[in-house]
Design an enzyme around this catalytic site. Structure first.
Site, mmCIF file in Angstrom:
data_model
loop_
_atom_site.group_PDB
_atom_site.id
_atom_site.type_symbol
_atom_site.label_atom_id
_atom_site.label_comp_id
_atom_site.label_asym_id
_atom_site.label_seq_id
_atom_site.Cartn_x
_atom_site.Cartn_y
_atom_site.Cartn_z
ATOM 1 N N LYS A 36 0.737 -1.008 -0.008
ATOM 2 C CA LYS A 36 0.074 0.008 0.018
ATOM 3 C C LYS A 36 0.812 1.348 0.043
ATOM 4 O O LYS A 36 0.280 2.245 -0.402
ATOM 5 C CB LYS A 36 -1.125 -0.106 1.239
ATOM 6 C CG LYS A 36 -0.285 0.041 2.459
ATOM 7 C CD LYS A 36 -1.261 -0.145 3.699
ATOM 8 C CE LYS A 36 -0.492 0.182 5.100
ATOM 9 N NZ LYS A 36 -1.180 -0.452 6.270
ATOM 10 N N ARG A 129 -7.629 -0.065 16.938
ATOM 11 C CA ARG A 129 -8.088 0.124 15.729
ATOM 12 C C ARG A 129 -9.013 -0.975 15.483
ATOM 13 O O ARG A 129 -10.041 -1.032 16.029
ATOM 14 C CB ARG A 129 -6.971 0.288 14.765
ATOM 15 C CG ARG A 129 -7.227 0.992 13.486
ATOM 16 C CD ARG A 129 -6.231 1.502 12.219
ATOM 17 N NE ARG A 129 -5.657 0.088 11.908
ATOM 18 C CZ ARG A 129 -4.734 0.013 10.890
ATOM 19 N NH1 ARG A 129 -3.970 1.068 10.431
ATOM 20 N NH2 ARG A 129 -4.581 -1.062 10.128
HETATM 21 C C1 LIG Z 1 -0.313 -0.974 7.040
HETATM 22 C C2 LIG Z 1 -0.493 -2.343 7.461
HETATM 23 C C3 LIG Z 1 0.629 -3.355 7.814
HETATM 24 C C4 LIG Z 1 1.873 -3.022 7.316
HETATM 25 O O1 LIG Z 1 2.535 -2.050 8.306
HETATM 26 P P1 LIG Z 1 4.010 -1.658 8.165
HETATM 27 O O2 LIG Z 1 4.319 -0.789 9.156
HETATM 28 O O3 LIG Z 1 4.129 -0.748 6.764
HETATM 29 O O4 LIG Z 1 4.842 -3.218 8.172
HETATM 30 C C5 LIG Z 1 0.205 -4.739 8.464
HETATM 31 N N1 LIG Z 1 -1.004 -4.829 8.735
HETATM 32 C C6 LIG Z 1 -2.214 -3.809 8.664
HETATM 33 C C7 LIG Z 1 -3.413 -4.266 9.073
HETATM 34 C C8 LIG Z 1 -1.743 -2.859 7.927
HETATM 35 O O5 LIG Z 1 -2.979 -1.927 7.779
#
Ligand SMILES: *Cc1c(COP(=O)(O)O)cnc(C)c1O
Length: 354
Positions: A36, A129
């Site tokens: 993302k 969250r």
């Molecule tokens: C964005 C996201 C991740 C990845 O997070 P990083 O800090 O970039 O490794 C993992 N799990 C969820 C649910 C996310 O939204």
């Protein structure tokens, strides 16, 4: 060349991917590579897959759609919108979930297309969250197990995000014991126990990761080479997979403090200034519509970023020894939010190096 420009070095990205995979594999942990941060630009996703990533994870179904042609498992990170249930079962193999109603919608959509959809049930262990609360797990699992076209593939947790709660051996052990409890109660196996994101890597490094955690979802550590609980650089990774360049459009010696009565700035905030006398100010042609201005990490420590508006970023270049002129190109490394913004902005020219 057109500016502003985002440069992406695929060799460095592949290197980082391999380092993170090795760290995780050493503890029997599989990695979903999170895309993302760069809007799942297909060429970059392909590089991650070439480096050994077997599951790609993204928060948006639109991004997973873009990479359907890449033969790799796809995981949807953000809780699905019920209105997108059909797209979710068609474009993701597995999704993270916390709402029975939504999982039910996924089951019906999957039935329509004669599919089985896998879900990872998210449990909230304090970050506040997404996720059901630990005491709700039994009831929710029972409902999921009754749905015809859903397979409960695992349980997971997300930390470090909203509340900034740090993953520890303690809170991740709680996730493990929830998984064990479900397995015992329903005589099923929970194949995936997903222990978080880049913020969980420090536990592997410190050798305190519960051995049952077998899955992580990792973006930032691959893209920037940082674990995110303490912001430490991960040895032997590149911090400059993504770099950003912008062009100087004005350079002048001016006051450090605006002259006149101060109201609101272009974003409706009241600005505050430090009086440093006369300074050399350079304007570069990029702004908040292209980049997270405070996420620009300058390579020259003697340049400081004063601020920006939609289309302009102002630098204090008084102390640098570089002879900066109009038309010069200034280069920056980027924090995660700045990578995300640069990838999202259609005004930023993306150049991929192999
Ligand atoms: C964005 C996201 C991740 C990845 O997070 P990083 O800090 O970039 O490794 C993992 N799990 C969820 C649910 C996310 O939204």
């Amino acid at each position: 060349m057109t500016y502003p420009q985002l440069k992406i070095d695929l060799n460095k990205l592949k290197h980082n991917t391999k380092v993170i995979l090795d760290i995780c594999k050493s503890k029997g942990i599989s990695v979903a590579g999170v895309t993302k941060g760069f809007c799942a630009i297909p060429e970059i996703v392909e590089a991650m897959v070439e480096a050994g990533i077997e599951t790609i994870a993204d928060s948006r179904i639109e991004n997973l759609k873009k990479i359907q042609h890449i033969p790799v498992k796809k995981l949807l990170l953000r809780l699905p919108m019920p209105s997108q249930a059909e797209d979710v079962v068609n474009f993701a193999d597995i999704s993270l979930n916390s709402e029975v109603e939504t999982i039910d919608a996924l089951s019906h959509a999957a039935q329509k297309f004669d599919k089985q959809h896998k879900v990872i049930l998210m449990v909230d262990l304090g970050d506040l969250r997404e996720g059901i609360l630990p005491h709700e797990v039994t009831d929710v699992v029972e409902e999921i197990l009754n749905m015809s076209n859903i397979e409960l593939a695992g349980i997971g947790v997300n930390l470090n995000c909203y509340g900034g709660v740090i993953p520890t051996g303690h809170n991740l052990s709680e996730l493990v014991s929830i998984a064990h409890k479900i397995e015992k109660e329903y005589s099923i196996s929970i194949p995936i126990i997903s222990g978080g994101n880049s913020g969980s890597i420090h536990l592997i490094q410190a050798n305190t990761m519960p051995k049952e955690i077998n899955h992580l979802r990792i973006g930032e550590a691959i893209l920037r080479g940082f674990e995110t609980s303490f912001g430490k650089h991960i040895p032997n990774t590149f911090t400059d997979v993504f770099t950003f360049t912008a062009e100087v459009i004005e350079i002048r010696e001016k006051s450090s403090v605006p002259i006149g009565t101060l109201g609101l700035d272009s974003f409706g905030n009241k600005p505050v200034f430090v009086d440093k006398g006369q300074i050399w100010r350079a304007i570069i042609a990029c702004g908040k519509q292209d980049i997270k201005v405070d996420g620009l990490l300058k390579k020259d420590p003697n340049i400081s970023i004063l601020g920006g508006s939609s289309d302009h970023t102002i630098l204090d270049v008084t102390k640098t020894s570089a002879d900066i002129r109009v038309g010069d190109i200034i280069e920056f490394e980027l924090d995660y939010g700045a990578i995300l913004m640069a990838c999202t902005s259609e005004y930023v020219n993306k150049t991929i190096f192999k």
